[in-house]
Scaffold this active site. Structure first.
Site, short mmCIF file in Angstrom:
data_model
loop_
_atom_site.label_atom_id
_atom_site.label_comp_id
_atom_site.label_asym_id
_atom_site.label_seq_id
_atom_site.Cartn_x
_atom_site.Cartn_y
_atom_site.Cartn_z
N GLY A 1 -36.01 11.87 -32.30
CA GLY A 1 -37.09 11.75 -33.28
C GLY A 1 -38.40 12.33 -32.78
O GLY A 1 -38.44 13.30 -32.03
N SER A 2 -39.49 11.65 -33.18
CA SER A 2 -40.83 12.23 -33.06
C SER A 2 -41.28 12.60 -31.65
O SER A 2 -42.25 13.34 -31.50
CB SER A 2 -41.85 11.27 -33.65
OG SER A 2 -41.48 10.94 -34.96
N VAL A 3 -40.60 12.07 -30.62
CA VAL A 3 -41.02 12.45 -29.27
C VAL A 3 -40.93 13.96 -29.07
O VAL A 3 -41.59 14.51 -28.20
CB VAL A 3 -40.20 11.73 -28.18
CG1 VAL A 3 -40.55 10.26 -28.14
CG2 VAL A 3 -38.72 11.91 -28.40
N LYS B 1 -41.95 16.16 -31.11
CA LYS B 1 -43.06 16.87 -31.76
C LYS B 1 -43.99 17.52 -30.73
O LYS B 1 -44.56 18.58 -30.97
CB LYS B 1 -43.87 15.91 -32.63
CG LYS B 1 -43.17 15.55 -33.93
CD LYS B 1 -43.94 14.50 -34.70
CE LYS B 1 -43.14 14.12 -35.95
NZ LYS B 1 -43.60 12.85 -36.50
#
Lengths: 382, 597
Positions: B312-314, B316
Site C-alpha cells: 500500500g501507501s508506503v 508512494k
C-alpha cells in the site's frame, strides 16, 4: 472387425465366460491391492480409518466393474472408443473452466456427489482411442506422415490439457504411454529416431546456451531445472521428500523393521505418506524382501498382460491390452524411481497401493478392458 | 517393390483354354497378398512387443538394483571406519555485542551391542522403567533377536537418565557422545537462527547440520574445522531484538492481528539490528514443516523475508522521490488531487477528498492516492519500472537466510500505464518488509543503494548512488512531516525525530480476484532521528483491528504506527540516542534543506 466377424468364430458366451477370464491376473491384482490395504492400515497407525477401509470399498467396486466390463464383447468397446475419448476430452475442458482447486492445481471436477479426476480417466480413453484408430487405419498407411500426425494429435490434446492443470506427473504418463502405443502399432522407426535426436538436440542446445549471449531461457528457469534435477540443492523443498524417503528405505534394511514398526514414515517426517510415498513405508517396514516381492508381483502382472497381448489376434485387442500394460508399467516405474531418487519428484501414485479413488477405479477399468480382450479373443475352431 | 500381378495374363489365358472361370485366380492372389501383408504386420508388431518387453525388463532390473542398493547402503550398525570422519563440531553464533545466540551442549546417545549383553531381558525391563515411553517388550525382542547385533535405544539422554542406565550394570549398553545445538534464548530470533538437526549418525558422534535460517546458510562455514574456534557474529543486537519482539507481540495481541513482523536496519551499512516475525517457534524444538494449509500461516514462515505483500501507501514515497529526482517537482509544487480520478474503466479515489490541489509534501503527509497516481502518469510506466528495478524491487532482496531462495516479488504481467498508477500507491507489486526497509534506507541515507546483511561486518559501506543528496534531504523532511502533522502522528516520540510513511493495504483474497473488505495489512516504515537517520524501522501487522473506539479502526495510523512509536520510545535510549529539543531538530532539518537547494 465387425459384430458378425466375432460371432463367426467360436466364442464363449453367457456365464461360460467366467472360465475364460485371465484368472492369474485377477489374483495378482487382488494380491497387490491387499498389500496396499495392509500398508494403509499401518500408515494410519494400525487403524482401518481413515484410509484402508475406503480403499477396500473402492477396490470391491473396481473388481465388480472389472468383471462387468470383461463380460461385454470387445466390439462394443471398440465402437465406443471414439465417444469415450471425446467425453474425456470434454471433461478435461470442464476441469479447465469449472474445476475445483486442490493442492495448488486444478484437477477435480465436482459432478454432484462425485469428485472426478478426468486426467485419470484420460489415461485409459487415450489408449482405447489409439487402439481403435489403428484398428481402423489401413495397415499400409501406418507410417504415412498425415496418419502419424493424427495419432499424435489424439495423444497431444489430453496431454496438453492435463499439463495446464498443472499436473506434470499425469501428463508425463499420458504422453509417454500414448507414444509407446504408437510405437507398438508399428509406426516406422525413423519417426522415433528423429524425435529422440531432435529432443536430445533441443535439450542440449538449451543447456549449452546457458551463460552465453544467446541463452534460450531466463536464469530463474535454469535454476528451476537445476532444483528439479538435483533436489539436494533445495533440501527444504523438493529435496525434503527424497532425503526422508531414502533414510526410511535405508533403515528398513533387508528384512525391515517389521509391520507397523516403521518410524520414519509414522513420525510424520514424510508428507504424502499414504499416497505417492507409500512405498517408503513398505520398504522400511518390510525391507528389501517386502519391496522386491511387490516388484515381483508387478512383473507378473505385466507378464500376464503380455500373455493376453500375444493371444489377441485382432489389432484392437492387442493394442488395447498392450496399452494397458504400458500404462501400468509407467505408473509404478515412475513412482518407484521417484521414491528411490532415480527420477525427479513428480506426482504419480503407486498403482493399486497408494490411497486414491480415481486411480484405483481407472486401473480396474483398464484391467476389465484387457480381460474383455482376453475373453473375446478369436479361437481357432477345434 | 515388384508385386505379383493380381491377374497374370498367362494363367488366365490357360484357364480360359481349359474352359474355367478365371476370376478365382484373382481372388486367390488377392487373398495371398493380404495374408502376406498381415504376416509382415504381425511380425513387425511382435518385434515391437519384444523391444517393449526388453525395455520393461531393463526397468525392472534398474528398480530392483536400486532397491538392493538402498537396502544395503545403511547397515544397522554404522561401521567403525566411517564414524571417525563424522564431526559433530559446530561454531557458536553470537550477536553483535558478543552474546551467545547458539552454542553446543554435550549429551549422550544410548545404544546396545547385543552380543555383549549379559541379561538382555532384564536390561530391556529396566530400560522400560527408566524411559516410560519405551516399549520394553519390543526392546526385549530386538535385544534377543539373533540377527541383530546393534540396537539404537535413544538419541539423547539427560545426565540423570545416563546415571540410571549406568546403574543397570549391563555391559552391552553403550553411550555415544552427541553434541546438541542449543539456543539459550529460546524463541528469540527464531526465524533468523532457523535450527539444526542431526545429519549423518555414527556410534561416537553425529553431525549437526543447519536446517534453516543462518544455520543453514552458513552451514559449511560453521562446520569448517579451520574456523571452529571463531564464532559467527551476526549483526543482530539481542537486547534490541528482545525489546522489539516484546512490544510487537503485545501490540499484535492487543490488536488481534494474525501475525506481525519488524525489521530494524542501519541505513549506512545495511546491517540488520533486529528482525522479528510473529508468531514464532522455539528453534531448540523446531516443528516439522506443515503438510497442509497455507505455508504462509505456519510459524516457520518468516514474514519479514519470505512474506511478499502488496504494502500500500508506503510505496508512494518512491514515486514522489523519483519525481523529485527527475526535477519534475519540488516539495511545494501543487499536484492535482481531484478525487475520484477516472482511468478507463478504473476509478482511483482517496480515503477522503483532499480538495482540488495539494502540495507534493502534503500528497505524502495526507497520503493521497490520486496525487501519487497523477505523478506516476507523468513519470510513465517504463521509467517507473527502471527506477524500481534499480532499487531492487523487481528481483527480491538477497540476505543470508536459506528461506530467501524461493521468495520473489509478484510483478504485473504487463506494466501498463494503469499498473504504473496502482503500483505508485502500492498495489500490483509485492514487496517484503526487509526489502522495504532497504528501499527506505536508500531514500534517507543520501540516496545510496543498501544491501541488507545479517552478518556483522564492521566498516561495510553502501552501494551506488541512485538518487541525489538533495532528493534524499527533501524526502527526510517530508517523511518527518508525516509524523509531525500527518497520518503517523502516534509515532511522534518527543526528542527522537521519527519520520516515516504509513500503508494500509487491503488483503487480496486467497482464491484470487478482488480484495477482502475489512482485512488489512498495516505497515509503518520510517527512520530516526530524521535529521541524520541512524536506524530504519519497518513494522507490519497482519489483520490488526483497534476496537477501543466506537467503530473498529484498522488503518496503519491506528495500528502499526502506535506500535512503532512504542518500539522507538523503548529502544532509542538503548541505542545510545540522546533526546534533543524540538527546536534543535527543526533547525537541523531546515539547514539540510537549505544546503540541498
Amino acid at each position: 472387425m465387425s459384430y458378425l466377424e466375432y460371432n463367426v468364430k467360436r466364442m464363449p458366451s453367457g456365464i461360460a465366460k467366467v472360465m475364460h477370464l485371465n484368472w492369474p491376473l485377477v489374483v495378482l491384482v487382488t494380491a497387490v491391492s491387499c498389500i496396499g490395504f495392509l500398508m494403509l492400515h499401518s500408515v494410519a497407525g494400525g487403524s482401518m480409518l481413515p484410509w484402508a477401509e475406503p480403499q477396500m470399498k473402492r477396490f470391491a467396486l473396481g473388481l465388480a466393474l472389472m468383471f462387468a466390463i470383461a463380460f461385454v464383447p470387445l466390439w462394443f468397446w471398440r465402437s465406443i472408443a471414439g465417444l469415450a475419448y471425446a467425453v474425456s476430452v470434454l471433461l478435461l475442458l470442464g476441469v479447465e473452466f469449472f474445476g475445483t482447486i486442490g493442492m495448488g492445481a486444478r484437477r477435480w471436477l465436482e459432478l454432484g456427489p462425485i469428485r472426478l479426476q478426468p486426467s485419470e480417466l484420460a489415461k485409459i480413453t487415450v489408449v482405447m482411442a489409439l487402439a481403435a484408430y489403428y484398428d481402423w487405419l489401413d495397415l499400409k498407411r501406418t507410417s504415412h506422415p498425415l496418419w502419424v500426425f493424427l495419432a499424435l494429435l489424439i495423444v497431444a490434446i489430453p496431454t496438453l490439457l492435463v499439463l495446464r492443470q498443472p499436473d506434470l506427473g499425469t501428463a508425463l504418463l499420458l504422453g509417454l504411454g500414448g507414444v509407446l502405443v504408437i510405437f507398438l502399432a508399428g509406426v516406422s522407426w525413423i519417426y522415433f529416431a528423429v524425435a529422440i535426436l531432435g529432443g536430445g538436440g533441443l535439450v542440449f542446445a538449451v543447456m549449452a546456451s546457458r551463460g552465453t549471449d544467446w541463452q534460450l531461457l531466463k536464469d530463474y528457469q535454469y535454476r528451476r531445472i537445476d532444483a528439479f534435477l538435483d533436489p539436494s540443492i533445495d533440501p527444504l523443498g523438493a529435496g525434503y521428500h527424497i532425503s526422508q524417503a531414502k533414510i526410511a528405505m535405508g533403515s528398513g534394511g533387508w528384512a525391515g523393521r517389521g509391520y507397523m514398526e516403521g518410524t520414519q514414515s509414522r513420525l510424520n517426517f514424510l508428507p504424502e505418506k499414504h499416497t505417492d510415498f507409500i512405498f517408503t513405508t513398505l520398504a522400511e517396514e518390510l525391507g528389501f524382501v517386502g519391496a522386491s516381492s511387490l516388484l515381483v508381483l508387478y512383473v507378473l502382472i505385466i507378464g500376464f498382460c503380455i500373455f493376453t497381448v500375444l493371444r489377441a489376434a485382432t489389432r484392437f485387442g492387442a493394442l488395447l491390452s498392450a496399452g494397458v500394460a504400458v500404462t501400468f508399467f509407467l505408473y509404478f516405474f515412475v513412482n518407484m524411481s521417484m521414491v528411490m531418487g532415480l527420477l525427479p519428484v513428480v506426482g504419480v501414485p503407486l498403482p493399486l497401493v497408494s490411497y486414491g479413488g480415481s486411480a484405483m477405479l481407472v486401473l480396474m477399468i483398464a484391467f476389465g478392458l484387457l480381460q474383455s480382450a482376453h475373453v473375446h479373443r478369436p479361437r481357432t475352431p477345434s | 517393390m515388384i508385386r505379383t500381378p493380381l491377374r497374370p495374363l498367362a494363367r488366365i489365358l490357360q484357364a480360359r483354354q481349359r474352359g474355367e472361370n478365371p476370376d478365382h485366380i484373382e481372388r486367390e492372389n488377392l487373398r495371398l497378398r493380404i495374408e502376406a501383408m498381415r504376416d509382415t504386420a504381425r511380425a513387425r508388431a511382435e518385434s515391437r512387443l519384444l523391444v517393449m518387453a526388453g525395455v520393461f525388463l531393463a526397468g525392472f532390473v534398474l528398480i530392483g538394483a536400486q532397491m538392493a542398493l538402498l537396502a544395503a547402503t545403511e547397515p544397522m550398525a554404522p561401521t567403525p571406519g566411517r564414524t571417525e570422519a563424522i564431526s559433530s563440531e559446530r561454531a557458536d553464533i553470537l550477536d553483535r555485542n558478543g552474546r551467545v545466540l547458539a552454542t553446543n551442549l554435550t549429551t549422550h546417545a544410548l545404544y546396545a551391542e547385543t552380543r555383549h549383553m549379559v541379561d538382555p531381558v532384564r536390561a530391556a525391563r529396566e530400560l522400560g522403567a527408566i524411559f516410560p515411553d519405551i516399549d520394553a517388550a519390543r526392546l526385549e525382542r530386538q535385544f534377543t533377536d539373533p540377527n541383530r547385533r546393534f540396537v539404537w535405544v535413544r538419541a539423547r539422554l539427560s545426565p540423570e537418565q545416563r546415571q540410571a542406565v549406568h546403574d543397570i550394570g549391563e555391559p552391552g549398553l553403550m553411550f555415544g557422545q552427541r553434541k546438541m545445538r542449543i539456543y539459550p534464548n529460546g524463541t528469540l530470533a527464531a526465524h533468523v537462527l532457523g535450527g539444526a538437526s542431526f545429519g549423518e549418525q555414527g556410534v561416537r558422534a553425529a553431525e549437526v547440520i543447519g536446517v534453516a535460517g543462518v544455520e543453514h546458510h552458513f552451514d559449511e562455514r560453521l562446520r569448517d574445522p579451520a574456523l571452529l574456534d571463531r564464532p559467527l557474529q551476526l549483526s543482530l543486537d539481542m537486547t534490541i531484538q528482545a525489546v522489539v519482539t516484546e512490544v510487537l507481540s503485545s501490540g499484535m495481541r492487543m490488536l488481534g492481528a494474525r501475525g506481525a513482523s519488524a525489521v530494524i536496519m542501519d541505513p549506512h551499512s545495511g546491517e540488520v539490528i533486529a528482525l522479528v516475525s510473529l508468531p514464532d517457534f522455539d528453534p531448540n524444538n523446531r516443528p516439522p514443516p506443515p503438510t497442509e494449509g497455507e505455508p504462509a500461516d505456519s510459524v516457520l514462515f518468516n514474514r519479514a523475508v519470505q512474506g511478499y505483500y502488496e504494502l500500500g501507501s508506503v510505496m508512494k514515497s518512491f514515486t514522489v522521490a523519483q519525481a523529485l529526482d527527475d526535477g519534475m517537482l519540488t516539495p511545494d509544487t501543487m499536484v492535482d488531487t481531484r478525487s475520484p480520478m477516472q482511468v478507463g474503466r478504473f476509478r482511483i479515489s482517496d480515503f477522503r477528498n483532499y480538495g482540488p490541489q495539494l502540495s507534493a509534501t502534503d500528497v505524502i503527509v495526507r497520503s493521497s492516492n490520486v496525487g501519487t497516481a497523477r505523478l506516476a502518469q507523468q513519470i510513465g510506466p517504463q521509467s517507473q519500472r527502471d527506477f524500481l528495478d534499480k532499487l531492487g524491487f523487481l528481483s527480491g532482496v538477497p540476505v543470508e537466510l536459506a528461506e530467501t531462495l524461493r521468495a520473489r516479488p509478484l510483478l504485473p504481467g504487463n506494466w501498463s500505464e494503469l499498473s504504473a498508477m496502482t503500483i505508485s500507491y502500492g498495489h500490483g507489486l509485492t514487496t517484503s518488509p526487509l526489502q522495504l526497509a532497504a528501499g527506505y534506507s536508500t531514500l534517507v541515507n543520501g540516496g545510496y543503494l543498501v544491501t541488507p546483511t545479517l552478518e556483522r561486518q564492521p566498516g561495510r559501506g553502501v552501494g551506488e548512488q541512485v538518487i541525489s543528496e538533495r532528493t534524499s534531504a527533501q524526502m527526510r523532511y517530508m517523511l518527518h512531516q508525516v509524523v509531525e502533522r500527518g497520518t503517523a502522528s502516534f509515532a511522534r516520540i518527543p526528542g527522537y525525530a521519527v519520520g516515516g510513511k504509513t500503508g494500509s493495504a487491503d488483503k487480496p483474497k486467497a482464491s484470487g480476484g478482488g480484495y477482502y473488505e475489512g482485512k488489512v495489512l498495516a505497515t509503518f516504515v520510517g527512520a530516526f532521528p530524521m535529521d541524520n537517520p541512524r536506524y530504519v524501522i519497518a513494522v507490519t501487522l497482519d489483520e490488526p483491528e483497534d476496537t477501543t473506539g466506537s467503530e473498529p479502526r484498522r488503518t496503519a495510523g491506528w495500528t502499526a504506527v502506535p506500535v512503532t512509536g512504542e518500539i522507538v520510545r523503548r529502544i532509542a535510549p538503548l541505542l545510545d540516542l540522546r533526546p534533543r529539543p524540538a527546536s534543535e531538530i527543526e533547525q537541523a532539518m531546515q539547514n539540510a534543506l537549505a544546503a540541498a537547494r
